[in-house]
Design an enzyme around this catalytic site. Structure first.
Site, PDB file in Angstrom:
ATOM      1  N   HIS A 127     -32.357   0.513  -0.124  1.00  0.00           N
ATOM      2  CA  HIS A 127     -32.195   1.594  -1.105  1.00  0.00           C
ATOM      3  C   HIS A 127     -32.506   2.946  -0.477  1.00  0.00           C
ATOM      4  O   HIS A 127     -31.756   3.918  -0.660  1.00  0.00           O
ATOM      5  CB  HIS A 127     -33.124   1.335  -2.293  1.00  0.00           C
ATOM      6  CG  HIS A 127     -33.248   2.489  -3.239  1.00  0.00           C
ATOM      7  ND1 HIS A 127     -32.451   2.632  -4.352  1.00  0.00           N
ATOM      8  CD2 HIS A 127     -34.071   3.571  -3.228  1.00  0.00           C
ATOM      9  CE1 HIS A 127     -32.780   3.749  -4.988  1.00  0.00           C
ATOM     10  NE2 HIS A 127     -33.757   4.330  -4.325  1.00  0.00           N
ATOM     11  N   GLU A 128     -33.613   3.032   0.255  1.00  0.00           N
ATOM     12  CA  GLU A 128     -34.006   4.318   0.834  1.00  0.00           C
ATOM     13  C   GLU A 128     -33.023   4.762   1.914  1.00  0.00           C
ATOM     14  O   GLU A 128     -32.666   5.944   1.990  1.00  0.00           O
ATOM     15  CB  GLU A 128     -35.428   4.218   1.407  1.00  0.00           C
ATOM     16  CG  GLU A 128     -36.499   3.890   0.380  1.00  0.00           C
ATOM     17  CD  GLU A 128     -36.556   4.873  -0.778  1.00  0.00           C
ATOM     18  OE1 GLU A 128     -36.131   6.034  -0.599  1.00  0.00           O
ATOM     19  OE2 GLU A 128     -37.020   4.488  -1.865  1.00  0.00           O
ATOM     20  N   HIS A 131     -29.892   6.450   0.552  1.00  0.00           N
ATOM     21  CA  HIS A 131     -29.974   7.876   0.216  1.00  0.00           C
ATOM     22  C   HIS A 131     -29.496   8.731   1.388  1.00  0.00           C
ATOM     23  O   HIS A 131     -28.869   9.776   1.189  1.00  0.00           O
ATOM     24  CB  HIS A 131     -31.415   8.264  -0.145  1.00  0.00           C
ATOM     25  CG  HIS A 131     -31.808   7.932  -1.550  1.00  0.00           C
ATOM     26  ND1 HIS A 131     -31.076   8.343  -2.641  1.00  0.00           N
ATOM     27  CD2 HIS A 131     -32.871   7.233  -2.040  1.00  0.00           C
ATOM     28  CE1 HIS A 131     -31.676   7.920  -3.751  1.00  0.00           C
ATOM     29  NE2 HIS A 131     -32.758   7.244  -3.409  1.00  0.00           N
ATOM     30  N   GLU A 190     -29.899   7.694  -7.705  1.00  0.00           N
ATOM     31  CA  GLU A 190     -30.764   6.518  -7.578  1.00  0.00           C
ATOM     32  C   GLU A 190     -29.978   5.237  -7.841  1.00  0.00           C
ATOM     33  O   GLU A 190     -30.135   4.237  -7.125  1.00  0.00           O
ATOM     34  CB  GLU A 190     -31.941   6.630  -8.553  1.00  0.00           C
ATOM     35  CG  GLU A 190     -32.952   7.697  -8.203  1.00  0.00           C
ATOM     36  CD  GLU A 190     -33.639   7.439  -6.873  1.00  0.00           C
ATOM     37  OE1 GLU A 190     -33.880   6.270  -6.531  1.00  0.00           O
ATOM     38  OE2 GLU A 190     -33.934   8.422  -6.165  1.00  0.00           O
TER      39      GLU A 190
END
Length: 269
Positions: A127-128, A131, A190
């Site tokens: 997920h990070e 970004h 997100e």
């Protein structure tokens, strides 16, 4: 009137130089922020954080987290696969992780309270990293500039030349922008990072189904500490889980293909 014309000129100039891009999910993006500057600022902030925050020294923990991160980085598409990815593991109890432009990854040891196995940790790190690959920092910076100029123009119009009325209009419009534009925009990022990260972890051979218990654990750890969804930059845990489950058709196919190709990570607990 002169100020109004200047603001209009600023807005038009920003729109003219805007670069149209496409995120990994196919979403259209308008990005004109200087990404080289963002990467330089990120590198400086990352270095300062490493200098001021205790770093993990336990070799087993370092190797475990690095194993998961390296497996995901190997699956990134160009040009992110050629970035010189750098990771720091902080000896702090915060349940948190982040990634920054230019390939900087930070993980706090507290995240292991919520990420109970390698697959759940892969969901966090994927997920990070998403970004960064989706250029979310540049998109936010670009969006903030446009929103600021637009609010100033509207405030001048609503103020009708009266400084007090213009100031009041600016304050009200700025508050409305945060709730009506910027926060939903960040929640959208997100959710997009969840989708992209799920793909990355699945391609690396991590079980995407473990993303659900991860967010259940996160909900438990953060109980009573989160604002209502409409006031937050993040989706609620319930919304997040529903969206992840909706992606299982694709992510499980990628996971099965990775497993069949011999991608069976064994990073540890």
């Amino acid at each position: 009137m002169h100020r109004f014309r200047l603001l209009i000129a600023m807005l038009l100039a920003a729109l003219v130089v805007a670069a149209c891009a496409t995120s990994p999910t196919g979403r259209k993006q308008m990005i004109w922020a200087n990404e080289a500057e963002l990467e330089a600022e990120a590198a400086q902030a990352f270095a300062q954080m490493k200098a001021s925050t205790p770093l993990m020294t336990d070799r087993a923990t370092i190797d475990y987290i690095a194993c998961v991160a390296n497996a995901i980085v190997k699956e990134l598409p160009p040009p992110n696969d050629t970035l010189n990815w750098e990771m720091a593991i902080f000896d702090e109890s915060a349940i948190n992780a982040f990634a920054m432009p230019g390939g900087k990854i930070g993980v706090f040891k507290g995240i292991l309270r919520a990420a109970e196995n390698q697959d759940q940790l892969a969901a966090v790190i994927g997920h990070e990293i998403a970004h960064v690959t989706a250029r979310h920092s540049a998109e936010r910076a670009s969006r903030a500039v446009t929103s600021g100029i637009g609010i100033q123009v509207a405030a001048v119009l609503l103020g009708a030349g009266h400084s007090g009325a213009t100031y009041s209009a600016y304050q009200g419009l700025n508050q409305l922008s945060q709730f009506g534009i910027m926060l939903p925009f960040n929640r959208g990022q997100e959710s997009e990072a969840d989708i992209i990260g799920l793909e990355y972890m699945a391609r690396a051979g991590f079980d995407p189904r473990q993303s659900v218990p991860l967010w259940q654990n996160m909900s438990r750890e953060n109980k009573g500490q989160k604002p209502p969804e409409f006031l937050s930059t993040h989706p609620s845990d319930e919304t997040r889980i529903d969206q992840l489950v909706g992606q299982f058709g694709t992510s499980l196919r990628l996971y099965n293909e990775a497993q069949a190709a011999g991608k069976v990570p064994n990073c540890g607990p």
